[in-house]
Write a protein that holds these residues in place. Structure first.
Motif, mmCIF file in Angstrom:
data_model
loop_
_atom_site.group_PDB
_atom_site.id
_atom_site.type_symbol
_atom_site.label_atom_id
_atom_site.label_comp_id
_atom_site.label_asym_id
_atom_site.label_seq_id
_atom_site.Cartn_x
_atom_site.Cartn_y
_atom_site.Cartn_z
ATOM 1 N N UNK A 100 0.972 -1.055 -0.166
ATOM 2 C CA UNK A 100 0.247 -0.008 -0.137
ATOM 3 C C UNK A 100 0.869 1.169 0.099
ATOM 4 N N UNK A 101 0.272 2.396 0.316
ATOM 5 C CA UNK A 101 1.184 3.577 0.382
ATOM 6 C C UNK A 101 2.488 3.573 0.977
ATOM 7 N N UNK A 102 2.387 2.864 2.182
ATOM 8 C CA UNK A 102 3.551 2.692 2.960
ATOM 9 C C UNK A 102 4.621 1.591 2.678
ATOM 10 N N UNK A 103 5.291 1.635 1.602
ATOM 11 C CA UNK A 103 6.253 0.741 1.102
ATOM 12 C C UNK A 103 7.389 0.503 2.413
ATOM 13 N N UNK A 104 7.684 1.568 2.971
ATOM 14 C CA UNK A 104 8.752 1.452 4.153
ATOM 15 C C UNK A 104 8.282 0.613 5.136
ATOM 16 N N UNK A 105 6.984 0.256 5.248
ATOM 17 C CA UNK A 105 6.630 -0.656 6.361
ATOM 18 C C UNK A 105 6.677 -2.058 5.771
ATOM 19 N N UNK A 106 6.523 -2.228 4.475
ATOM 20 C CA UNK A 106 6.495 -3.622 3.894
ATOM 21 C C UNK A 106 7.668 -4.109 3.775
ATOM 22 N N UNK A 107 8.916 -3.057 3.285
ATOM 23 C CA UNK A 107 10.132 -3.477 2.800
ATOM 24 C C UNK A 107 10.999 -2.628 3.579
ATOM 25 N N UNK A 108 12.211 -3.040 4.066
ATOM 26 C CA UNK A 108 13.237 -2.282 4.513
ATOM 27 C C UNK A 108 14.360 -2.124 3.743
ATOM 28 N N UNK A 109 14.968 -0.934 3.654
ATOM 29 C CA UNK A 109 16.187 -0.426 2.832
ATOM 30 C C UNK A 109 17.491 -0.867 3.662
ATOM 31 N N UNK A 110 18.254 -1.429 2.952
ATOM 32 C CA UNK A 110 19.368 -2.125 3.756
ATOM 33 C C UNK A 110 20.712 -1.519 3.175
ATOM 34 N N UNK A 111 21.900 -1.211 3.949
ATOM 35 C CA UNK A 111 22.974 -0.810 3.620
ATOM 36 C C UNK A 111 24.077 -1.968 4.061
ATOM 37 N N UNK A 112 25.315 -1.921 3.345
ATOM 38 C CA UNK A 112 26.467 -2.758 3.465
ATOM 39 C C UNK A 112 27.105 -2.225 4.950
ATOM 40 N N UNK A 113 26.363 -2.575 5.884
ATOM 41 C CA UNK A 113 26.974 -2.140 7.115
ATOM 42 C C UNK A 113 26.648 -3.082 8.223
ATOM 43 N N UNK A 114 27.285 -3.855 8.897
ATOM 44 C CA UNK A 114 26.918 -4.987 9.898
ATOM 45 C C UNK A 114 26.047 -4.386 10.978
ATOM 46 N N UNK A 115 26.164 -3.257 11.394
ATOM 47 C CA UNK A 115 25.322 -2.626 12.653
ATOM 48 C C UNK A 115 23.875 -2.552 12.015
ATOM 49 N N UNK A 116 23.881 -1.803 10.765
ATOM 50 C CA UNK A 116 22.600 -1.535 10.106
ATOM 51 C C UNK A 116 21.887 -2.982 9.708
ATOM 52 N N UNK A 117 22.499 -3.978 9.247
ATOM 53 C CA UNK A 117 21.962 -5.094 9.058
ATOM 54 C C UNK A 117 21.572 -5.824 10.228
ATOM 55 N N UNK A 118 22.408 -5.905 11.265
ATOM 56 C CA UNK A 118 21.890 -6.518 12.539
ATOM 57 C C UNK A 118 20.643 -6.051 13.022
ATOM 58 N N UNK A 119 20.786 -4.487 13.185
ATOM 59 C CA UNK A 119 19.543 -3.974 13.451
ATOM 60 C C UNK A 119 18.022 -4.403 12.796
#
Length: 217
Positions: A100-119
């Protein structure tokens, strides 16, 4: 096990924070300016915990899965979607991801960063062990951001126009969009380490329909 003594710093009523891990709970508080700092500390704690998990518990950080997620990350914007049913993941590979309108609630953007990926994994894994990986070329993404701005469109998310399927209204009177199947790289199961690839995956895919979607708004 993380051992962190209680840290407290108080300089004034508007410059203070406290962090403690006690009985496996992360306890933090502070003034309103410390929110980002405290979230960062929480992410660091999760990262330490995740990397100490037994490989039997979670294969998310195995080399094969990390390579599958982060391949070509310099040229591609990567999103993850968690689901508890493999049949749903397989359907997404064939038909695209509905949201629906809230794409960021359906999918999460990730970075090549261990801390970000872990969280992100810690927060999202409750939704299921099957993780759909999506990739959109940064050039394609930026091209349509520019087009949306040039045309003065009211569209809020680029993902809304990256579809060749018509928008439909669901039972809750919400508009439902479908991210094109070409942007679905595949999915993996982080508990059994299985990886399923989409043979049609093409992060650089473009369609004249995308531009028409902007103009129709």
């Amino acid at each position: 096990k993380i051992i962190l003594k209680k840290i407290t710093k108080i300089k004034s009523d508007y410059n203070w924070f406290s962090i403690e891990i006690k009985n496996k709970e992360f306890l933090a508080e502070g003034d309103f300016t410390k929110l980002d700092f405290l979230i960062g500390k929480f992410r660091e704690a999760i990262s330490e915990t995740s990397h100490k998990l037994s490989i039997k518990d979670d294969f998310f950080f195995s080399d094969d899965i990390q390579e599958f997620i982060l391949e070509n990350d310099k040229d591609t914007i990567i999103f993850l979607h968690y689901t508890n049913k493999s049949r749903i993941a397989k359907k997404i590979l064939k038909t695209g991801l509905e949201f629906t309108y809230a794409f960021d609630k359906t999918a999460t953007k990730v970075k090549n960063n261990p801390v970000d990926l872990s969280y992100n994994h810690y927060v999202r894994k409750q939704f299921g062990e099957n993780v759909v990986v999506m990739g959109i070329s940064k050039k394609v993404y930026q091209f349509y951001i520019d087009k949306i701005n040039q045309l003065g469109s009211s569209i809020l998310r680029v993902e809304e126009i990256l579809t060749e399927k018509p928008v439909y209204i669901n039972g809750e009177s919400e508009e439902v969009y479908t991210l094109n199947q070409k942007f679905i790289k595949g999915y993996f199961n982080y508990k059994n380490k299985e990886i399923f690839k989409n043979p049609d995956f093409d992060p650089f895919f473009d369609s004249k329909v995308f531009l028409e979607n902007i103009k129709s708004k």
